[in-house]
Design a protein around this motif. Structure first.
Motif, PDB file in Angstrom:
ATOM      1  N   ARG A  78      36.280  23.996  33.513  1.00  0.00           N
ATOM      2  CA  ARG A  78      36.429  22.443  33.558  1.00  0.00           C
ATOM      3  C   ARG A  78      35.961  21.980  33.007  1.00  0.00           C
ATOM      4  NH1 ARG A  78      34.682  23.039  39.847  1.00  0.00           N
ATOM      5  NH2 ARG A  78      34.038  21.035  39.766  1.00  0.00           N
ATOM      6  N   PRO A  79      36.374  20.242  32.603  1.00  0.00           N
ATOM      7  CA  PRO A  79      35.779  19.346  31.813  1.00  0.00           C
ATOM      8  C   PRO A  79      35.115  19.093  32.228  1.00  0.00           C
ATOM      9  CG  PRO A  79      38.214  18.756  32.867  1.00  0.00           C
ATOM     10  CD  PRO A  79      38.048  19.971  32.958  1.00  0.00           C
ATOM     11  N   ASP A  83      29.072  23.037  29.966  1.00  0.00           N
ATOM     12  CA  ASP A  83      28.137  23.814  29.393  1.00  0.00           C
ATOM     13  C   ASP A  83      29.438  25.243  30.088  1.00  0.00           C
ATOM     14  OD1 ASP A  83      26.894  22.079  28.175  1.00  0.00           O
ATOM     15  OD2 ASP A  83      25.243  21.732  30.138  1.00  0.00           O
ATOM     16  N   GLN A  84      30.485  25.097  30.768  1.00  0.00           N
ATOM     17  CA  GLN A  84      30.882  26.384  30.654  1.00  0.00           C
ATOM     18  C   GLN A  84      31.634  27.020  29.961  1.00  0.00           C
ATOM     19  OE1 GLN A  84      34.551  26.224  33.998  1.00  0.00           O
ATOM     20  NE2 GLN A  84      32.924  26.343  36.111  1.00  0.00           N
ATOM     21  N   VAL A 254      20.026  25.173  45.840  1.00  0.00           N
ATOM     22  CA  VAL A 254      20.964  25.909  45.295  1.00  0.00           C
ATOM     23  C   VAL A 254      21.655  24.990  44.334  1.00  0.00           C
ATOM     24  CG1 VAL A 254      23.598  26.643  46.360  1.00  0.00           C
ATOM     25  CG2 VAL A 254      22.156  26.504  47.837  1.00  0.00           C
ATOM     26  N   THR A 255      21.723  25.745  43.379  1.00  0.00           N
ATOM     27  CA  THR A 255      22.508  24.651  41.778  1.00  0.00           C
ATOM     28  C   THR A 255      23.952  25.355  41.026  1.00  0.00           C
ATOM     29  OG1 THR A 255      21.964  23.185  39.728  1.00  0.00           O
ATOM     30  CG2 THR A 255      20.722  26.196  40.283  1.00  0.00           C
ATOM     31  N   ASP A 256      24.336  24.638  40.677  1.00  0.00           N
ATOM     32  CA  ASP A 256      24.998  25.019  39.676  1.00  0.00           C
ATOM     33  C   ASP A 256      24.464  25.688  38.342  1.00  0.00           C
ATOM     34  OD1 ASP A 256      27.223  24.660  41.243  1.00  0.00           O
ATOM     35  OD2 ASP A 256      27.399  22.394  41.030  1.00  0.00           O
ATOM     36  N   TYR A 257      23.187  24.808  38.742  1.00  0.00           N
ATOM     37  CA  TYR A 257      22.179  24.904  36.363  1.00  0.00           C
ATOM     38  C   TYR A 257      21.510  26.289  36.955  1.00  0.00           C
ATOM     39  CZ  TYR A 257      26.176  22.046  34.588  1.00  0.00           C
ATOM     40  OH  TYR A 257      26.956  21.750  34.441  1.00  0.00           O
TER      41      TYR A 257
END
Length: 270
Positions: A78-79, A83-84, A254-257
């Protein structure tokens, strides 16, 4: 999701290697009645690459597991998430497969059942969905280290009926799902609780209140703890927000990182 495409097996394994204490995931019921790890009701362009027939835009609950496995969910990054990293060839997995692959990990599982009370088909399948998820939980032997987690509080009521010993976590978006006249609250009348989200979750009989992190402050956490509830806010990505919810006394987040959060909390910088 900030590091690896969401709900891929590779993403969960990466989080385990980082040293997280729990994993949050989304599940849906496929067209042939299997619990699969996926967030959206449809297969979205920009996240999915068909390798056989073009199934972009198809509903997950119209597709068999065999069809879902033809979709590459790891090649596109995903733009908005610089960091993905891509994991080409990653496929949608079943909940059973995920739990088996992570069986040696000492983690808690927060399993979000994606159920929309405004979707008649999902309402009709709600009970069979919950029953199927519980069957997987029992087969994997994680009853004592998981939460059944949903915005659709009727899901949690069914889970309580079918498996009262499995812990339940009530998701809420204050002003949206937690609001007057909301269809998301199961049998709990919003009017009886007004702005008291923790009180409503206690009335529901859940064990955890899981609000949008912007709704979390010390007053909410204190109220929840007084009622015997844990507090698990979502989705907390920025360091300042991590510090704020930790300082408020939240029991987890909850986190994406997870790398960012672990760096902050391990070194005492919250």
């Amino acid at each position: 999701m900030g590091l690896v495409p969401e709900n891929t097996l590779e993403g969960f394994l990466a989080a385990i290697r980082l040293g997280v204490s729990g994993l949050e995931l989304d599940v849906r019921l496929s067209g042939d009645g299997t619990v699969v790890v996926w967030h959206d009701p449809v297969l979205l362009d920009g996240r999915c690459v068909p390798t056989e027939e073009d199934l972009i835009g198809a509903r997950v609950d119209d597709l068999t597991v065999r069809q879902l496995r033809t979709i590459d969910i790891g090649s596109l990054v995903r733009p908005d998430l610089p960091d993905q990293r891509a994991v080409p060839g990653a496929r949608i997995v079943t909940l059973s497969e995920l739990l088996e692959a992570c069986a040696d990990a000492d983690v808690w599982w927060t399993i979000e059942l994606k159920s929309n009370p405004l979707d008649a088909r999902e309402v009709d399948r709600r009970r069979s969905f919950v029953d199927s998820v519980l069957a997987v939980i029992h087969a994997a032997g994680i009853e004592r280290r998981c939460f059944v987690h949903s915005f659709d509080w009727a899901v949690l009521e069914v889970s309580h009926e079918l498996a009262p010993d499995v812990l339940r976590s009530a998701l809420a978006d204050v002003g949206d799902t937690f609001a007057a006249g909301s269809p998301w609250l199961g049998s709990v009348p919003w009017e009886d609780h007004g702005g008291d989200l923790a009180g409503a979750v206690a009335r529901l009989g859940a064990h955890v209140v899981s609000p949008d992190h912007r709704s979390v402050d010390a007053a909410l956490v204190d109220r929840a703890h007084t009622l015997g509830l844990g507090v698990l806010p979502w989705t907390v990505n920025e360091p300042a927000d991590v510090r704020r919810v930790v300082d408020a006394g939240a029991d987890g987040l909850v986190t994406d990182y997870p790398d960012r959060v672990l760096a902050l909390t391990r070194h005492g910088r919250t």
